[in-house]
Design an enzyme around this catalytic site. Structure first.
Site, PDB file in Angstrom:
ATOM      1  N   MET A  66     -23.524   9.946  69.429  1.00 15.39           N
ATOM      2  CA  MET A  66     -22.527   9.170  68.684  1.00 15.39           C
ATOM      3  C   MET A  66     -22.309   7.870  69.447  1.00 15.39           C
ATOM      4  SD  MET A  66     -20.113  12.363  67.671  1.00 15.39           S
ATOM      5  CE  MET A  66     -20.819  13.301  69.018  1.00 15.39           C
ATOM      6  N   MET A 135     -22.154  16.451  59.065  1.00 14.17           N
ATOM      7  CA  MET A 135     -20.866  16.458  59.777  1.00 14.17           C
ATOM      8  C   MET A 135     -19.776  16.981  58.842  1.00 14.17           C
ATOM      9  SD  MET A 135     -21.288  15.601  62.885  1.00 14.17           S
ATOM     10  CE  MET A 135     -19.562  15.511  63.356  1.00 14.17           C
TER      11      MET A 135
HETATM   12  C1  DX5 Z   1     -17.116  15.885  66.918  1.00 13.54           C
HETATM   13  C2  DX5 Z   1     -18.229  16.575  67.656  1.00 13.54           C
HETATM   14  C3  DX5 Z   1     -18.211  18.038  67.578  1.00 13.54           C
HETATM   15  C4  DX5 Z   1     -17.002  18.695  68.205  1.00 13.54           C
HETATM   16  C5  DX5 Z   1     -16.720  19.930  67.411  1.00 13.54           C
HETATM   17  O1  DX5 Z   1     -17.384  14.528  66.864  1.00 13.54           O
HETATM   18  O2  DX5 Z   1     -19.471  16.140  67.150  1.00 13.54           O
HETATM   19  O3  DX5 Z   1     -19.404  18.585  68.136  1.00 13.54           O
HETATM   20  O4  DX5 Z   1     -17.169  19.069  69.530  1.00 13.54           O
HETATM   21  O5  DX5 Z   1     -15.535  20.491  67.858  1.00 13.54           O
HETATM   22  P1  DX5 Z   1     -14.772  21.601  66.986  1.00 13.54           P
HETATM   23  O6  DX5 Z   1     -15.698  22.754  66.814  1.00 13.54           O
HETATM   24  O7  DX5 Z   1     -13.571  21.909  67.796  1.00 13.54           O
HETATM   25  O8  DX5 Z   1     -14.446  20.940  65.656  1.00 13.54           O
HETATM   26 ZN    ZN Z   2     -21.269  17.190  67.795  1.00 13.82          ZN
END
Ligand code: DX5
Ligand code: ZN
Length: 221
Positions: A66, A135
């Site tokens: 990201m 996502m």
């Molecule tokens: C968010 C990340 C996820 C995050 C998920 O931008 O890409 O990988 O760690 O965390 P949970 O499972 O707590 O939503």
């Molecule tokens: Zn992630």
């Protein structure tokens, strides 16, 4: 039924990362969220950290980038030893060429879609990737609620995979819990990232096992 559970160390204790990795020794991959405070409003790990995680844990690494300008930076993560590197289509200008560079180093390569990005944006290049990441939260933070609005996209990707005979994995990331994993598996996902649902419990490996069992029971694969 082959399903994969990839705990996200975004929810781990960064000051005790080796110990935190040992809590998830039954995981399929360790999900490593690389953030640059630019593509997303949060800052986490860079390549040196990925290299240390690689040296510390035998579990394969699933790096989720990201960051801005992924065409420049992504292959370096494969060079540091990540078994899988996932690009965001919104942050690449030449995803197919970058994917090829990652594969040439020997890693799998994924492509990720933010909630507002339709599958149609990558349908023509999907066959160049080993994993499509849908996502299910806005990227940036752990602990957010699963967006059920993304399940149609998961179904669409799964239908495309079935009708074209392509073999990529379908990953979901964000808000995955014992409740929502059921919905994602039924929609066609086979690879599940879970941060707070694993690291927010006392027994992280039991949480991984429980998630895996529920996903298997609801998967079509
Ligand atoms: C968010 C990340 C996820 C995050 C998920 O931008 O890409 O990988 O760690 O965390 P949970 O499972 O707590 O939503
Ligand atoms: Zn992630």
């Amino acid at each position: 039924m082959t399903v994969r559970i990839n705990p996200s160390i975004l929810s781990a204790d960064f000051a005790n990362i080796a110990q935190e990795l040992s809590r998830i020794d039954n995981a399929d991959f360790v999900h490593v969220d690389v953030m640059d405070n630019h593509f997303v409003p949060n800052l986490t790990f860079g390549p040196q950290m990925v290299e240390r995680i690689k040296a510390t844990s035998p579990i394969p690494l699933d790096v989720h980038l990201m960051i801005a300008d992924q065409d420049t930076w992504a292959p370096g993560y494969a060079e540091q030893g990540a078994e899988s590197v996932t690009l965001h289509v919104e942050a690449t200008t030449d995803p197919v060429a970058t994917a090829q560079r990652i594969r040439d180093i020997g890693a799998r390569v994924g492509i990720a879609l933010k909630p507002g990005t339709p599958f149609a944006d990558i349908v023509d290049i999907a066959h160049h990737f080993d994993q499509i990441l849908v996502m299910t939260v806005e990227p940036g933070f752990g602990g957010q609620a699963f967006m059920e609005s993304q399940l149609n996209k998961v179904r669409e990707v799964a239908a495309f995979r079935a009708s074209t005979g392509t073999e990529f994995w379908i990953q979901v990331d964000g808000g995955v819990t014992e409740q929502t994993i059921e919905l994602a598996a039924e929609a066609g996902a086979d690879t599940f990232v879970a941060g707070s649902a694993v690291y927010g419990t006392d027994n992280a490996s039991l949480a991984v096992e429980n998630l895996r069992k529920i996903a298997r029971d609801h998967s079509h694969r």
